[in-house]
Design a protein around this motif. Structure first.
Motif, PDB file in Angstrom:
ATOM      1  N   ALA A 123       0.801  -1.216   0.000  1.00 19.96           N
ATOM      2  CA  ALA A 123       0.000   0.000   0.000  1.00 19.96           C
ATOM      3  C   ALA A 123       0.833   1.264   0.000  1.00 19.96           C
ATOM      4  O   ALA A 123       0.484   2.255  -0.659  1.00 19.96           O
ATOM      5  CB  ALA A 123      -0.919  -0.006   1.225  1.00 19.96           C
ATOM      6  N   THR A 124       1.934   1.268   0.715  1.00 21.46           N
ATOM      7  CA  THR A 124       2.730   2.483   0.851  1.00 21.46           C
ATOM      8  C   THR A 124       3.739   2.626  -0.297  1.00 21.46           C
ATOM      9  O   THR A 124       3.620   3.515  -1.136  1.00 21.46           O
ATOM     10  CB  THR A 124       3.440   2.505   2.210  1.00 21.46           C
ATOM     11  N   ALA A 125       4.693   1.709  -0.366  1.00 18.93           N
ATOM     12  CA  ALA A 125       5.653   1.746  -1.473  1.00 18.93           C
ATOM     13  C   ALA A 125       4.930   1.581  -2.802  1.00 18.93           C
ATOM     14  O   ALA A 125       5.305   2.202  -3.812  1.00 18.93           O
ATOM     15  CB  ALA A 125       6.692   0.636  -1.296  1.00 18.93           C
ATOM     16  N   GLY A 126       3.882   0.752  -2.810  1.00 21.42           N
ATOM     17  CA  GLY A 126       3.124   0.530  -4.037  1.00 21.42           C
ATOM     18  C   GLY A 126       2.488   1.801  -4.568  1.00 21.42           C
ATOM     19  O   GLY A 126       2.410   2.006  -5.788  1.00 21.42           O
ATOM     20  N   ALA A 127       2.015   2.672  -3.689  1.00 22.01           N
ATOM     21  CA  ALA A 127       1.399   3.927  -4.125  1.00 22.01           C
ATOM     22  C   ALA A 127       2.413   4.818  -4.839  1.00 22.01           C
ATOM     23  O   ALA A 127       2.093   5.461  -5.847  1.00 22.01           O
ATOM     24  CB  ALA A 127       0.801   4.652  -2.922  1.00 22.01           C
ATOM     25  N   PHE A 128       3.642   4.858  -4.324  1.00 22.58           N
ATOM     26  CA  PHE A 128       4.673   5.659  -4.988  1.00 22.58           C
ATOM     27  C   PHE A 128       5.045   5.066  -6.343  1.00 22.58           C
ATOM     28  O   PHE A 128       5.265   5.785  -7.319  1.00 22.58           O
ATOM     29  CB  PHE A 128       5.903   5.778  -4.089  1.00 22.58           C
ATOM     30  N   GLY A 129       5.089   3.738  -6.415  1.00 24.80           N
ATOM     31  CA  GLY A 129       5.352   3.091  -7.695  1.00 24.80           C
ATOM     32  C   GLY A 129       4.259   3.392  -8.703  1.00 24.80           C
ATOM     33  O   GLY A 129       4.526   3.655  -9.883  1.00 24.80           O
ATOM     34  N   ALA A 130       3.000   3.338  -8.254  1.00 28.06           N
ATOM     35  CA  ALA A 130       1.872   3.633  -9.133  1.00 28.06           C
ATOM     36  C   ALA A 130       1.903   5.079  -9.600  1.00 28.06           C
ATOM     37  O   ALA A 130       1.567   5.384 -10.755  1.00 28.06           O
ATOM     38  CB  ALA A 130       0.562   3.337  -8.397  1.00 28.06           C
ATOM     39  N   THR A 131       2.315   5.981  -8.728  1.00 28.01           N
ATOM     40  CA  THR A 131       2.404   7.394  -9.087  1.00 28.01           C
ATOM     41  C   THR A 131       3.477   7.626 -10.134  1.00 28.01           C
ATOM     42  O   THR A 131       3.267   8.337 -11.129  1.00 28.01           O
ATOM     43  CB  THR A 131       2.688   8.245  -7.839  1.00 28.01           C
ATOM     44  N   LEU A 132       4.644   7.031  -9.933  1.00 32.60           N
ATOM     45  CA  LEU A 132       5.728   7.214 -10.895  1.00 32.60           C
ATOM     46  C   LEU A 132       5.338   6.617 -12.251  1.00 32.60           C
ATOM     47  O   LEU A 132       5.639   7.198 -13.306  1.00 32.60           O
ATOM     48  CB  LEU A 132       7.013   6.564 -10.386  1.00 32.60           C
TER      49      LEU A 132
END
Length: 424
Positions: free
Chosen positions: A148-157
């Motif tokens: 949820a956390t690292a994944g959100a940044f990956g999805a944003t990039l």
């Protein structure tokens, strides 16, 4: 250079072929898990409630369309509903379920071609793993769900790359994501765990669209003072995006419909078949972490069976397909032969082993010993991985559907893929 600066620069990199190839395999696996997840009734009311809020250009798995952010939320949730999707053990996260739904939803909204979506997803998956490594184990151990956390940044990039954000807009998108990224391990075992993945995917789409529309954020919401790392137990570990082998190439796919902590043991057992009459003991040694996660001694439900070394080992030895969701039913817990084998299993922790390793000693009734071992990080050829993923697809969707989806996931027509997702 902070991690934010590094990721902004990384967003423009051309992924190497081995990383792109692995992403295509994960795309197939993600779609299989999503379609199978949508067939289960658990989230029907949740999906209906989201679809009632309005239609849009993006496809929802199982039927319907919605705005990109809503489709990302639904598809991220459904593809993690069975907890059968890919994992990366470097940061203990599920990268595809956060990134791919966000990329596909936005790709439909902006009519992006398949190859651009594939490159963006590859960048996003790699970035989510890198972000997880940057945050470190302390972030995970204190209770945050890296998916949820690292994944959100990956999805944003990933979505930022797909939409063509300039460096300034990308910085703001990551900053906006920093205010939204969230998800707790406390939700494990509930419907909110897969929702964590959906929220991460939605966050990626929204942060990108908002930044593109002119919304601004702190200069460094990730690594700056009072930023995400500083307030979420981040360790600010050193990362080097794009340097050396890409982490995406060591993704671990699930080939058994149960907790990933059991997979090294099940892979070690392989095709071994034994009955309760010709075995006197089975000793499984595992990393200490898994003793409190998947060591239910006498499960009474199919769900509990997914978190039991003794049960799944007995099922495997008795010839039950641990790759089939249907195998994990309540009835399997009272099967006479499985129970008889289960009673002969001993599980103990071994500090020498890593989280991806398991060792097994099988003592046959004749006194003969079998010593078995497996490490999920053992390199697997792309051909072998493709074969195992294909078999998984067949087990979940049937031959024809799995074959069609396989060809489409390797192809260049995004519409063909989303049409497959529409079908129940």
């Amino acid at each position: 250079m902070t991690v934010t600066d590094q990721l902004i620069k990384f967003a423009a990199v051309t992924p190497p072929q081995d990383a792109l190839t692995m992403m295509r395999l994960s795309l197939f696996d993600w779609a299989v898990c999503g379609i199978a997840g949508a067939r289960a009734p658990d989230f029907d009311e949740f999906v209906a409630a989201q679809l009632a809020r309005g239609q849009g250009p993006a496809t929802v798995i199982g039927g319907g369309t919605a705005p990109a952010a809503t489709a990302a939320l639904i598809n991220g949730t459904l593809s993690h509903a069975l907890d059968y999707d890919d994992t990366h053990f470097a940061h203990i996260g599920h990268p595809s379920v956060a990134v791919i739904p966000a990329v596909l939803a936005l790709a439909e909204e902006v009519d992006a071609p398949m190859h651009e979506a594939a490159e963006a997803a590859t960048i996003g998956i790699e970035a989510s793993i890198l972000t997880g490594l940057w945050l470190g184990r302390a972030h995970y151990q204190v209770g945050y769900h890296q998916t949820a956390t690292a994944g959100a940044f990956g999805a944003t990039l990933a979505t930022g790359r797909l939409l063509g954000l300039d460096p300034s807009e990308m910085r703001h998108a990551l900053g906006l994501c920093a205010s939204m990224a969230s998800g707790l391990k406390a939700q494990f075992g509930t419907m909110a765990k897969p929702l964590n993945a959906g929220l991460a995917a939605r966050t990626g789409v929204e942060a990108t669209l908002w930044a593109h529309a002119g919304m601004t954020a702190a200069h460094d919401g990730m690594a700056g003072p009072l930023g995400f790392a500083a307030t979420h137990q981040g360790q600010n570990e050193d990362i080097r995006p794009g340097k050396g082998d890409w982490h995406i190439t060591t993704i671990s796919h699930k080939f058994h419909a149960c907790c990933h902590g059991l997979h090294a043991m099940l892979e070690a057992l392989g095709d071994l078949r034994l009955t309760s009459e010709n075995v006197s003991g089975i000793h499984i040694r595992t990393h200490p972490r898994w003793m409190s996660v998947c060591n239910i001694a006498e499960p009474t439900t199919g769900l509990a069976a997914k978190f039991s070394y003794a049960q799944t080992a007995a099922m495997k030895l008795a010839g039950h397909d641990t790759g089939a969701i249907a195998s994990f039913c309540d009835a399997i817990c009272v099967d006479d032969e499985v129970r008889a084998l289960r009673e002969k299993v001993k599980v103990s922790q071994d500090d020498r082993l890593t989280e991806t390793q398991a060792e097994i000693t099988v003592t046959e009734s004749t006194g003969a010993l079998r010593r078995l071992r497996h490490d999920l990080m053992t390199p697997m050829s792309l051909a072998e991985r493709a074969e195992k993923l294909g078999a998984k697809g067949v087990a979940l969707l049937g031959d024809a559907r799995a074959d069609d989806l396989w060809q489409i996931a390797q192809g260049e027509n995004l519409r063909d893929l989303t049409d497959q997702l529409l079908m129940s």
